[in-house]
Design an enzyme around this catalytic site. Structure first.
Site, PDB file in Angstrom:
ATOM      1  N   LYS A  36     -24.410 -18.293  19.040  1.00 54.01           N
ATOM      2  CA  LYS A  36     -24.456 -19.723  19.408  1.00 54.01           C
ATOM      3  C   LYS A  36     -25.602 -20.413  18.682  1.00 54.01           C
ATOM      4  O   LYS A  36     -26.743 -19.953  18.724  1.00 54.01           O
ATOM      5  CB  LYS A  36     -24.650 -19.896  20.918  1.00 54.01           C
ATOM      6  CG  LYS A  36     -24.752 -21.372  21.342  1.00 54.01           C
ATOM      7  CD  LYS A  36     -24.715 -21.544  22.845  1.00 54.01           C
ATOM      8  CE  LYS A  36     -26.068 -21.637  23.491  1.00 54.01           C
ATOM      9  NZ  LYS A  36     -26.700 -22.964  23.396  1.00 54.01           N
ATOM     10  N   ASP A  63     -23.164 -25.663  19.596  1.00 57.16           N
ATOM     11  CA  ASP A  63     -23.360 -26.319  20.899  1.00 57.16           C
ATOM     12  C   ASP A  63     -24.174 -27.602  20.720  1.00 57.16           C
ATOM     13  O   ASP A  63     -25.370 -27.629  20.965  1.00 57.16           O
ATOM     14  CB  ASP A  63     -24.084 -25.323  21.822  1.00 57.16           C
ATOM     15  CG  ASP A  63     -24.254 -25.848  23.230  1.00 57.16           C
ATOM     16  OD1 ASP A  63     -23.539 -26.799  23.606  1.00 57.16           O
ATOM     17  OD2 ASP A  63     -25.106 -25.302  23.953  1.00 57.16           O
ATOM     18  N   LEU A  64     -23.484 -28.668  20.279  1.00 59.00           N
ATOM     19  CA  LEU A  64     -24.183 -29.937  20.010  1.00 59.00           C
ATOM     20  C   LEU A  64     -23.910 -30.996  21.084  1.00 59.00           C
ATOM     21  O   LEU A  64     -24.466 -32.091  21.014  1.00 59.00           O
ATOM     22  CB  LEU A  64     -23.789 -30.478  18.629  1.00 59.00           C
ATOM     23  CG  LEU A  64     -24.116 -29.555  17.454  1.00 59.00           C
ATOM     24  CD1 LEU A  64     -23.673 -30.198  16.137  1.00 59.00           C
ATOM     25  CD2 LEU A  64     -25.596 -29.212  17.403  1.00 59.00           C
ATOM     26  N   LYS A  65     -23.054 -30.682  22.031  1.00 59.34           N
ATOM     27  CA  LYS A  65     -22.778 -31.572  23.183  1.00 59.34           C
ATOM     28  C   LYS A  65     -22.569 -33.022  22.748  1.00 59.34           C
ATOM     29  O   LYS A  65     -23.329 -33.927  23.103  1.00 59.34           O
ATOM     30  CB  LYS A  65     -23.901 -31.473  24.218  1.00 59.34           C
ATOM     31  CG  LYS A  65     -24.078 -30.068  24.781  1.00 59.34           C
ATOM     32  CD  LYS A  65     -25.064 -30.023  25.919  1.00 59.34           C
ATOM     33  CE  LYS A  65     -25.190 -28.638  26.527  1.00 59.34           C
ATOM     34  NZ  LYS A  65     -25.849 -27.650  25.656  1.00 59.34           N
ATOM     35  N   HIS A  67     -21.477 -36.788  22.404  1.00 63.26           N
ATOM     36  CA  HIS A  67     -21.257 -37.861  23.385  1.00 63.26           C
ATOM     37  C   HIS A  67     -21.533 -39.194  22.687  1.00 63.26           C
ATOM     38  O   HIS A  67     -22.688 -39.560  22.449  1.00 63.26           O
ATOM     39  CB  HIS A  67     -22.212 -37.673  24.580  1.00 63.26           C
ATOM     40  CG  HIS A  67     -21.938 -38.600  25.726  1.00 63.26           C
ATOM     41  ND1 HIS A  67     -22.665 -38.555  26.889  1.00 63.26           N
ATOM     42  CD2 HIS A  67     -21.026 -39.587  25.890  1.00 63.26           C
ATOM     43  CE1 HIS A  67     -22.212 -39.481  27.724  1.00 63.26           C
ATOM     44  NE2 HIS A  67     -21.222 -40.120  27.132  1.00 63.26           N
ATOM     45  N   ASP A  68     -20.466 -39.919  22.335  1.00 60.88           N
ATOM     46  CA  ASP A  68     -20.623 -41.200  21.625  1.00 60.88           C
ATOM     47  C   ASP A  68     -19.296 -41.941  21.752  1.00 60.88           C
ATOM     48  O   ASP A  68     -18.402 -41.497  22.483  1.00 60.88           O
ATOM     49  CB  ASP A  68     -21.005 -40.924  20.155  1.00 60.88           C
ATOM     50  CG  ASP A  68     -21.745 -42.109  19.518  1.00 60.88           C
ATOM     51  OD1 ASP A  68     -21.449 -43.266  19.875  1.00 60.88           O
ATOM     52  OD2 ASP A  68     -22.590 -41.870  18.635  1.00 60.88           O
ATOM     53  N   ILE A  69     -19.110 -43.014  21.011  1.00 60.26           N
ATOM     54  CA  ILE A  69     -17.824 -43.699  21.054  1.00 60.26           C
ATOM     55  C   ILE A  69     -16.771 -42.783  20.414  1.00 60.26           C
ATOM     56  O   ILE A  69     -17.106 -41.935  19.574  1.00 60.26           O
ATOM     57  CB  ILE A  69     -17.869 -45.073  20.338  1.00 60.26           C
ATOM     58  CG1 ILE A  69     -18.298 -44.908  18.875  1.00 60.26           C
ATOM     59  CG2 ILE A  69     -18.793 -46.033  21.073  1.00 60.26           C
ATOM     60  CD1 ILE A  69     -18.152 -46.185  18.053  1.00 60.26           C
ATOM     61  N   THR A 125     -26.309 -28.341  34.281  1.00 56.92           N
ATOM     62  CA  THR A 125     -26.878 -27.607  35.423  1.00 56.92           C
ATOM     63  C   THR A 125     -28.307 -28.062  35.729  1.00 56.92           C
ATOM     64  O   THR A 125     -28.828 -27.780  36.792  1.00 56.92           O
ATOM     65  CB  THR A 125     -26.856 -26.083  35.175  1.00 56.92           C
ATOM     66  OG1 THR A 125     -27.440 -25.839  33.901  1.00 56.92           O
ATOM     67  CG2 THR A 125     -25.458 -25.535  35.207  1.00 56.92           C
ATOM     68  N   ARG A 216     -32.102 -14.888  25.643  1.00 55.88           N
ATOM     69  CA  ARG A 216     -33.321 -14.074  25.654  1.00 55.88           C
ATOM     70  C   ARG A 216     -33.176 -12.622  26.085  1.00 55.88           C
ATOM     71  O   ARG A 216     -33.899 -11.776  25.538  1.00 55.88           O
ATOM     72  CB  ARG A 216     -34.398 -14.814  26.462  1.00 55.88           C
ATOM     73  CG  ARG A 216     -34.888 -16.059  25.723  1.00 55.88           C
ATOM     74  CD  ARG A 216     -35.586 -17.030  26.647  1.00 55.88           C
ATOM     75  NE  ARG A 216     -34.651 -17.646  27.578  1.00 55.88           N
ATOM     76  CZ  ARG A 216     -34.990 -18.504  28.519  1.00 55.88           C
ATOM     77  NH1 ARG A 216     -36.249 -18.842  28.673  1.00 55.88           N
ATOM     78  NH2 ARG A 216     -34.077 -19.028  29.304  1.00 55.88           N
TER      79      ARG A 216
HETATM   80  O1  C5P Z   1     -32.032 -17.268  26.890  1.00 54.22           O
HETATM   81  P1  C5P Z   1     -30.915 -17.639  27.814  1.00 54.22           P
HETATM   82  O2  C5P Z   1     -29.961 -16.505  28.095  1.00 54.22           O
HETATM   83  O3  C5P Z   1     -31.402 -18.321  29.079  1.00 54.22           O
HETATM   84  O4  C5P Z   1     -30.102 -18.721  26.973  1.00 54.22           O
HETATM   85  C1  C5P Z   1     -29.006 -19.382  27.515  1.00 54.22           C
HETATM   86  C2  C5P Z   1     -28.437 -20.343  26.518  1.00 54.22           C
HETATM   87  O5  C5P Z   1     -27.467 -21.122  27.175  1.00 54.22           O
HETATM   88  C3  C5P Z   1     -29.439 -21.321  25.931  1.00 54.22           C
HETATM   89  O6  C5P Z   1     -29.038 -21.572  24.587  1.00 54.22           O
HETATM   90  C4  C5P Z   1     -29.283 -22.547  26.786  1.00 54.22           C
HETATM   91  O7  C5P Z   1     -29.536 -23.734  26.071  1.00 54.22           O
HETATM   92  C5  C5P Z   1     -27.820 -22.490  27.156  1.00 54.22           C
HETATM   93  N1  C5P Z   1     -27.503 -23.150  28.416  1.00 54.22           N
HETATM   94  C6  C5P Z   1     -28.062 -22.791  29.628  1.00 54.22           C
HETATM   95  N2  C5P Z   1     -27.708 -23.426  30.775  1.00 54.22           N
HETATM   96  C7  C5P Z   1     -26.829 -24.414  30.739  1.00 54.22           C
HETATM   97  C8  C5P Z   1     -26.268 -24.799  29.527  1.00 54.22           C
HETATM   98  C9  C5P Z   1     -26.628 -24.136  28.359  1.00 54.22           C
HETATM   99  O8  C5P Z   1     -28.861 -21.877  29.693  1.00 54.22           O
HETATM  100  N3  C5P Z   1     -26.492 -25.000  31.844  1.00 54.22           N
END
Ligand code: C5P
Length: 239
Positions: A36, A63-65, A67-69, A125, A216
């Site tokens: 990712k 994963d650029l999320k 959100h625009d027109i 979240t 991580r």
């Molecule tokens: O290191 P870790 O396992 O916490 O990474 C989780 C990945 O998922 C990160 O890239 C984080 O930005 C993404 N993410 C998240 N919670 C969300 C949405 C995305 O941890 N609600």
């Protein structure tokens, strides 16, 4: 679950700089199928990083999320898909026409090849009831997430990104074919970091996730390959 299937379900989040990202990619070759790329790495390195990871044989979740027109999102989704990314994110809050435009964008990029998939973020979240209220949304968080997931589905979006806690509900709502991608995954005994409501890889998949995003616990491990393999083994052992 077969080992090859299990490897397809794990997406390793590369929240690091290019050098480390490529070092991890080289190490994880043959052990992980998906990587990712998030906003931090993409805004630093641009489409080249997606291409470099694709050249190493990985599928890429960009994963650029968006959100625009709708017009802008159509173009951005098309351009993102042209980098070779296999999976993209958009915000459900952009509403139906914007989501349909994202779908059109990835179709335009695909021509005869397989198109990139698009999944929607419903309620981040990081947002609680008070945060939703700040932007004028008074529905309970879960109801708002359901509403946006249904809207995404009705506009040709392939699934959602959600917490493992929401995975079963989303599976019920969206049906068997939907992509349900869950971050917030921690193998038993792993450090939580800044994640609070977590599930193990087996729990997340057991609740209906099609893919889990793990950062991580793999990228920060002394041996990322062993950490990745342990997660795959946990899924293989799942009935
Ligand atoms: O290191 P870790 O396992 O916490 O990474 C989780 C990945 O998922 C990160 O890239 C984080 O930005 C993404 N993410 C998240 N919670 C969300 C949405 C995305 O941890 N609600």
């Amino acid at each position: 679950m077969l080992e090859t299937d299990a490897r397809e379900r794990v997406i390793v989040a590369l929240d690091c700089d290019r050098t480390r990202a490529l070092e991890l990619a080289d190490a994880l070759r043959g052990h992980a199928a998906w990587l990712k790329v998030g906003m931090t790495l993409f805004y630093a390195e641009g489409p080249a990083i997606v291409r470099e990871l694709r050249e190493r044989g990985f599928k890429v979740f960009l994963d650029l999320k968006l959100h625009d027109i709708p017009h802008q999102v159509r173009g951005a989704a098309e351009a993102a898909a042209r980098t070779g990314a296999d999976l993209l994110t958009i915000h459900g809050l952009g509403a139906g026409a914007m989501m349909a435009a994202a779908r059109e964008g990835v179709e335009a990029a695909a021509r005869d090849a397989e198109r990139a998939r698009v999944i929607a973020v419903t309620v981040l979240t990081s947002m609680d009831q008070a945060a939703l209220s700040q932007i004028g949304v008074e529905l309970p968080v879960a109801d708002e997430a359901d509403r946006l997931a249904r809207l995404a589905h009705d506009n040709g979006i392939d699934g959602v990104v959600c917490s493992p806690q929401e995975a079963a509900r989303m599976r019920e709502l969206l049906g068997e074919g939907a992509l349900i991608v869950t971050p917030g995954v921690r193998p038993a005994g792993a450090a939580l970091g800044d994640q609070s409501r977590v599930a193990t890889p087996a729990e997340a998949i057991g609740r209906g996730a099609s893919h889990i995003v793990v950062g991580r616990p793999i990228t920060g491990a002394d041996d990322p390959v062993a950490a990745c393999d342990a997660i795959v083994t946990e899924l293989v052992e799942l009935a």
